[in-house]
Design a protein around this motif. Sequence first.
Motif, PDB file in Angstrom:
ATOM      1  N   PRO A  91       2.732 -19.873 -10.589  1.00 59.89           N
ATOM      2  CA  PRO A  91       2.571 -20.898 -11.617  1.00 59.89           C
ATOM      3  C   PRO A  91       2.074 -22.227 -11.055  1.00 59.89           C
ATOM      4  O   PRO A  91       1.757 -22.342  -9.866  1.00 59.89           O
ATOM      5  CB  PRO A  91       3.987 -21.042 -12.174  1.00 59.89           C
ATOM      6  CG  PRO A  91       4.858 -20.762 -10.981  1.00 59.89           C
ATOM      7  CD  PRO A  91       4.123 -19.716 -10.169  1.00 59.89           C
ATOM      8  N   THR A  92       2.012 -23.228 -11.925  1.00 56.88           N
ATOM      9  CA  THR A  92       1.759 -24.609 -11.515  1.00 56.88           C
ATOM     10  C   THR A  92       2.955 -25.457 -11.949  1.00 56.88           C
ATOM     11  O   THR A  92       3.723 -25.065 -12.834  1.00 56.88           O
ATOM     12  CB  THR A  92       0.484 -25.179 -12.148  1.00 56.88           C
ATOM     13  OG1 THR A  92       0.554 -25.022 -13.577  1.00 56.88           O
ATOM     14  CG2 THR A  92      -0.751 -24.460 -11.625  1.00 56.88           C
ATOM     15  N   ARG A  96       0.399 -29.982 -12.451  1.00 52.59           N
ATOM     16  CA  ARG A  96      -0.703 -29.008 -12.359  1.00 52.59           C
ATOM     17  C   ARG A  96      -1.009 -28.612 -10.908  1.00 52.59           C
ATOM     18  O   ARG A  96      -2.120 -28.204 -10.598  1.00 52.59           O
ATOM     19  CB  ARG A  96      -1.980 -29.543 -13.014  1.00 52.59           C
ATOM     20  CG  ARG A  96      -1.813 -30.090 -14.421  1.00 52.59           C
ATOM     21  CD  ARG A  96      -1.276 -29.059 -15.363  1.00 52.59           C
ATOM     22  NE  ARG A  96      -1.344 -29.487 -16.765  1.00 52.59           N
ATOM     23  CZ  ARG A  96      -0.752 -28.872 -17.773  1.00 52.59           C
ATOM     24  NH1 ARG A  96      -0.036 -27.789 -17.535  1.00 52.59           N
ATOM     25  NH2 ARG A  96      -0.876 -29.311 -18.996  1.00 52.59           N
ATOM     26  N   HIS A 264      -0.437 -16.953 -18.575  1.00 56.76           N
ATOM     27  CA  HIS A 264      -0.162 -17.182 -17.160  1.00 56.76           C
ATOM     28  C   HIS A 264      -1.421 -17.183 -16.298  1.00 56.76           C
ATOM     29  O   HIS A 264      -1.354 -17.518 -15.116  1.00 56.76           O
ATOM     30  CB  HIS A 264       0.805 -16.107 -16.654  1.00 56.76           C
ATOM     31  CG  HIS A 264       1.311 -16.381 -15.277  1.00 56.76           C
ATOM     32  ND1 HIS A 264       2.096 -17.473 -14.981  1.00 56.76           N
ATOM     33  CD2 HIS A 264       1.122 -15.736 -14.108  1.00 56.76           C
ATOM     34  CE1 HIS A 264       2.377 -17.463 -13.699  1.00 56.76           C
ATOM     35  NE2 HIS A 264       1.807 -16.435 -13.132  1.00 56.76           N
ATOM     36  N   VAL A 268      -3.848 -21.412 -15.988  1.00 58.48           N
ATOM     37  CA  VAL A 268      -3.257 -21.788 -14.708  1.00 58.48           C
ATOM     38  C   VAL A 268      -4.241 -21.657 -13.547  1.00 58.48           C
ATOM     39  O   VAL A 268      -4.365 -22.553 -12.713  1.00 58.48           O
ATOM     40  CB  VAL A 268      -2.007 -20.916 -14.417  1.00 58.48           C
ATOM     41  CG1 VAL A 268      -1.463 -21.184 -13.022  1.00 58.48           C
ATOM     42  CG2 VAL A 268      -0.934 -21.165 -15.472  1.00 58.48           C
ATOM     43  N   ASP A 269      -4.950 -20.533 -13.494  1.00 58.10           N
ATOM     44  CA  ASP A 269      -5.780 -20.212 -12.330  1.00 58.10           C
ATOM     45  C   ASP A 269      -6.807 -21.281 -11.952  1.00 58.10           C
ATOM     46  O   ASP A 269      -7.024 -21.521 -10.753  1.00 58.10           O
ATOM     47  CB  ASP A 269      -6.501 -18.878 -12.555  1.00 58.10           C
ATOM     48  CG  ASP A 269      -5.514 -17.720 -12.650  1.00 58.10           C
ATOM     49  OD1 ASP A 269      -4.308 -17.952 -12.454  1.00 58.10           O
ATOM     50  OD2 ASP A 269      -5.948 -16.598 -12.925  1.00 58.10           O
ATOM     51  N   TYR A 271      -6.573 -24.377 -11.877  1.00 58.22           N
ATOM     52  CA  TYR A 271      -5.932 -25.419 -11.074  1.00 58.22           C
ATOM     53  C   TYR A 271      -5.794 -24.988  -9.620  1.00 58.22           C
ATOM     54  O   TYR A 271      -5.811 -25.823  -8.711  1.00 58.22           O
ATOM     55  CB  TYR A 271      -4.567 -25.780 -11.652  1.00 58.22           C
ATOM     56  CG  TYR A 271      -4.647 -26.558 -12.940  1.00 58.22           C
ATOM     57  CD1 TYR A 271      -5.246 -27.818 -12.978  1.00 58.22           C
ATOM     58  CD2 TYR A 271      -4.126 -26.048 -14.123  1.00 58.22           C
ATOM     59  CE1 TYR A 271      -5.318 -28.543 -14.156  1.00 58.22           C
ATOM     60  CE2 TYR A 271      -4.190 -26.767 -15.308  1.00 58.22           C
ATOM     61  CZ  TYR A 271      -4.795 -28.005 -15.320  1.00 58.22           C
ATOM     62  OH  TYR A 271      -4.869 -28.720 -16.486  1.00 58.22           O
ATOM     63  N   ARG A 291     -10.459 -27.739 -18.155  1.00 60.23           N
ATOM     64  CA  ARG A 291      -8.997 -27.736 -18.270  1.00 60.23           C
ATOM     65  C   ARG A 291      -8.510 -28.859 -19.169  1.00 60.23           C
ATOM     66  O   ARG A 291      -7.617 -28.683 -20.002  1.00 60.23           O
ATOM     67  CB  ARG A 291      -8.347 -27.872 -16.892  1.00 60.23           C
ATOM     68  CG  ARG A 291      -8.205 -26.637 -16.094  1.00 60.23           C
ATOM     69  CD  ARG A 291      -7.090 -25.693 -16.578  1.00 60.23           C
ATOM     70  NE  ARG A 291      -7.416 -24.947 -17.767  1.00 60.23           N
ATOM     71  CZ  ARG A 291      -6.634 -24.860 -18.835  1.00 60.23           C
ATOM     72  NH1 ARG A 291      -5.490 -25.491 -18.878  1.00 60.23           N
ATOM     73  NH2 ARG A 291      -6.991 -24.162 -19.881  1.00 60.23           N
ATOM     74  N   ASN A 337       3.425 -20.196 -20.739  1.00 57.26           N
ATOM     75  CA  ASN A 337       2.381 -21.222 -20.832  1.00 57.26           C
ATOM     76  C   ASN A 337       1.691 -21.213 -22.195  1.00 57.26           C
ATOM     77  O   ASN A 337       0.491 -21.475 -22.301  1.00 57.26           O
ATOM     78  CB  ASN A 337       1.338 -21.026 -19.721  1.00 57.26           C
ATOM     79  CG  ASN A 337       0.454 -22.252 -19.532  1.00 57.26           C
ATOM     80  OD1 ASN A 337       0.894 -23.385 -19.705  1.00 57.26           O
ATOM     81  ND2 ASN A 337      -0.804 -22.031 -19.194  1.00 57.26           N
TER      82      ASN A 337
END
Length: 428
Positions: A91-92, A96, A264, A268-269, A271, A291, A337
């Motif tokens: 995760p972040t 972030r 998820h 998220v990716d 970042y 984003r 998320n």
Amino acid sequence: MKKQPCISIIGLGYVGLPLAVAFAKKFKVIGFDINAKRIEELNDGLDHTLEVDNELLQSVLKHNDDTGLVITNDQNLLYQADVHIVTVPTPTDKNRQPVLTPLIKASETIGQIMKKNDIVIYESTVYPGVTEDVCVPVLEEKSGLKFNQDFYAGYSPERINPGDKVHTVTQILKVTSGSTPEIAKYVDDLYAEVITAGTHMAPSIKVAEAAKVIENSQRDINIAFVNELSKIFRKLDIDTDAVIEAAATKWNFVKFTPGLVGGHCIGVDPYYLAQRALEVGYNPEIILAGRRMNDGMGEYVAQEVIKMMVQKEAKVKNGKTLVLGITFKENCPDVRNTKAIDVINELKAYNMQVDVCDPWANPEEVKSIFNLDLLTDCSKLDSKYDSIVLCVSHKEFLNLDYKALKNKNAVLFDVKSFLPKEIVDGRL
């Protein structure tokens, strides 16, 4: 490949469990998770994520010496395995920033039981370099073994799409890689045993890591583009959906639709890739702009609903609104998320009473994560609302009597362009 390797899967969530079940049809698999409640549920043959059919799960739990699935939270059982596959979340945090703690903890667990010639394969989404620069040193420290001499590593990014019953784990082409040419071939052959869609052997672990992180970043940017178009076309009083349908008649137009981007992966990716870019001195403008656009869509939707309510003279302050759907996508119980919560929180900021109905989400999970009391049987809704916001296109929402749920002058806003156009007051 070893004649009949024993495989451990570390993390039995949306990714790990389907993979464990697929491998268990041909190999002995030890499924490991630190969540005792999850272990108990799975050993009872039940999967609340709905990613694996309960009957199929129960069939592989009937294991023997050569095949089948053992589900445990006993770290010592992992010693039996020759290949360890890590499928924990990445995760972040609230800023972030990538959170690699679950990955590091999983590596510590494996390092403590790892034997000579074991192979550790990571599936968790990371930025390029994490496997070899972050995880491998942990494995070396905990095991006392030397990388590419006493043990080896691989990376094969997960591509599971939660809730998708067509593109299941065995039906999605698998990218593979290994820390030496021989190990890369071994890893590729291993996955080829269960992945019917085929495999693609990347030339290095870093290439495989980068390939995964750009898959979702590309999708995120494309959705951000159509979200921006939606904002423009709403101001111009043009139907965004109609514009996209028209443009899609060209052979090389790639069709995306506006909406809330959660989950998820896609949310998220990017970042992870952005963080790595910043570390090497490059400011990733397009990735972060996408984003920012997508992260702001929940607030934007709520504000558009409020504007329409004011125009129609519907009750805003102390009014009642119904939000339909809190999972991050349709026909799936996953709330990780989710951006529907941004819509809910923004509506509450206008002093509105917000009811949330979702027949797919787990009420206990929603209460624990968001402190919301969830309604699950939408057919029994007996209130009238000043606004209704459809955030998630669950199939059950097609059958609601929206006219009966609306107060006079109420607004029905369809985020997903899911409902018949003639019954809604607004959509993206």
